[in-house]
Write an enzyme that holds these catalytic residues in place. Structure first.
Site, PDB file in Angstrom:
ATOM      1  N   CYS B 180      35.252  23.704  18.059  1.00  0.00           N
ATOM      2  CA  CYS B 180      35.581  23.319  16.668  1.00  0.00           C
ATOM      3  C   CYS B 180      36.864  23.958  16.166  1.00  0.00           C
ATOM      4  CB  CYS B 180      34.483  23.774  15.721  1.00  0.00           C
ATOM      5  SG  CYS B 180      33.106  22.674  15.653  1.00  0.00           S
ATOM      6  N   CYS B 307      26.114  43.517  50.267  1.00  0.00           N
ATOM      7  CA  CYS B 307      25.343  42.713  51.211  1.00  0.00           C
ATOM      8  C   CYS B 307      26.330  41.954  52.080  1.00  0.00           C
ATOM      9  CB  CYS B 307      24.365  41.802  50.487  1.00  0.00           C
ATOM     10  SG  CYS B 307      25.156  40.674  49.323  1.00  0.00           S
TER      11      CYS B 307
END
Lengths: 77, 346
Positions: B180, B307
């Site tokens: 907006c 990992c």
């Protein structure tokens, strides 16, 4: 064929609707028109044929009388 | 519940005393107290919705006032959620209103949603819309969406029972769209959108009429033209808890070069994954076993998780953070990169 443009996409096309004669009357033909004419990013818009949003990636035949709408996401609130 | 207050809506055969009771028992969480929220909130409260939560971390500014009519000039600089809470509580004292003076995030969404029956997406951010969608899918809550572009707005209800979600319409976030503030908006456009949202909320709890599920309503206020577009619900089983944390969990990242001497390097890969690493202060504890072995990890020293690609380390981060470990980091590099770094050192 009539194509309506909703949301921000109408700023790119400079109109909210237009009458177009596609070279090839298929979904792929429509997409290629949008890409070549307006450089639209296909992943950012949705195409509705007769008020049904196309989610299936397969190519389908279109008819001159089909109502086509191009929708872009709205962000405001 | 002061029944006389609602007598005009109880008079409707589709509402009645029973319907009013349903509204009184309903709990609705509104995300965003901006243009949409300012239209939704007063009417949710005035209809007799029992409990309303308001989530917004923003403060009132001058340019909000033309469309965010709960706020006055004297509220500028004050937290929106607090001001809305004060205003609505004074006007509707029988509604339990709670202000959450924070932005919705991957950290607070699931906990907040758990306390409510339905969510209202009244934000102006597409990124938050995906967060709301995915948190609703995980917590099995329906949500009412609205968004505005200049003189057009769209409204849809997602995730009611097995109905479609926002990802069925737009599977992934777009590259760029305006909000907006950038695009401009009239107060009436955004208010109409908010009232349609509120109307869907009331219909949902009263179980009357047709909800905007598996279709999106698009309204153009310049032409007074309404269009509806149907879409096919898609499989959203990929929205799992792991996917959610991976997508929205903010993790504190650090580089391997910044690892402290006394820190623990926590490898959450499975034991047979390559490359094998030979480094100091190393512990391998596969993600699948981490939850049951959290007690084995010292809280005194910083923990550096890695990992194979960085996905599992984010989930491990979440588990360790829940245990109130302060010094937890995910490494920017993972096993293959670390292996290269330590090989070049030799």
């Amino acid at each position: 064929m009539q194509i309506q443009y909703f949301g921000e996409i109408a700023e790119i096309t400079n109109s909210t609707s237009e009458e177009v004669a596609l070279k090839e009357l298929t979904l792929e033909g429509l997409k290629s028109y949008l890409v070549t004419t307006y450089k639209m990013q296909m992943e950012d818009i949705r195409i509705a044929i007769n008020h049904e949003i196309v989610t299936d990636a397969s190519n389908v035949d279109l008819k001159e009388t089909d109502k086509v709408a191009i929708l872009s996401p709205f962000a405001g609130g | 519940m002061k029944q006389d207050k609602y007598i005009r809506q109880i008079a409707l055969p589709q509402v009645g005393e029973q319907g009013q009771q349903k509204l009184h028992q309903a709990r609705v969480l509104v995300i965003g107290a901006g243009g949409l929220g300012n239209a939704v909130l007063p009417y949710l409260a005035s209809s007799g919705i029992g409990a309303i939560g308001i989530v917004d971390g923003d403060a009132v500014s001058l340019s909000n006032l033309h469309r965010q009519v709960l706020f006055a000039e004297t509220d500028i600089g004050q937290p929106k959620a607090d001001v809305a809470y004060k205003k609505l509580s004074a006007q509707f004292p029988e509604t339990e209103i709670t202000a959450y003076n924070a932005f919705l995030s991957g950290e607070n969404a699931l906990e907040l949603f758990a306390g409510y029956d339905m969510i209202v997406d009244a934000t102006d951010s597409i990124a938050i819309r995906y967060l709301i969608n995915d948190a609703c899918v995980l917590s099995k809550k329906p949500f009412v969406h609205a968004s505005v572009y200049r003189f057009q707005f769209r409204v849809a209800v997602f995730n009611v029972g097995g109905s479609g979600t926002y990802r069925c319409l737009y599977p992934t976030p777009p590259k760029s769209v305006q909000n907006c503030a950038e695009a401009g908006v009239m107060p009436t456009t955004v208010a109409l959108a908010g009232l349609f949202q509120c109307n869907e909320v009331l219909k949902y709890f009263l179980n009357i009429g047709e909800l905007l599920t598996n279709e999106v309503m698009l309204f153009d206020v310049l032409q007074n033209q309404e269009e509806r577009f149907k879409y096919q619900p898609k499989d959203h089983s990929f929205v799992t808890e792991a996917f959610f944390y991976e997508s929205y969990q903010e993790v504190e990242l650090t580089a391997f070069a910044n690892v402290r001497e006394d820190g623990l390097l926590l490898d959450v890969r499975e034991v047979d994954e390559l490359p094998e690493l030979s480094i100091k202060n190393y512990l391998q504890l596969p993600l699948s076993e981490l939850e049951n072995n959290l007690a084995d990890i010292s809280r005194e020293k910083p923990i550096y998780i890695f990992c194979q690609t960085g996905k599992r380390s984010k989930q491990a981060y979440q588990l360790l953070k829940q245990q109130k470990s302060d010094q937890v980091f995910c490494l920017i590099e993972n096993a293959p990169e670390i292996n290269k770094l330590i090989s070049t050192d030799l």
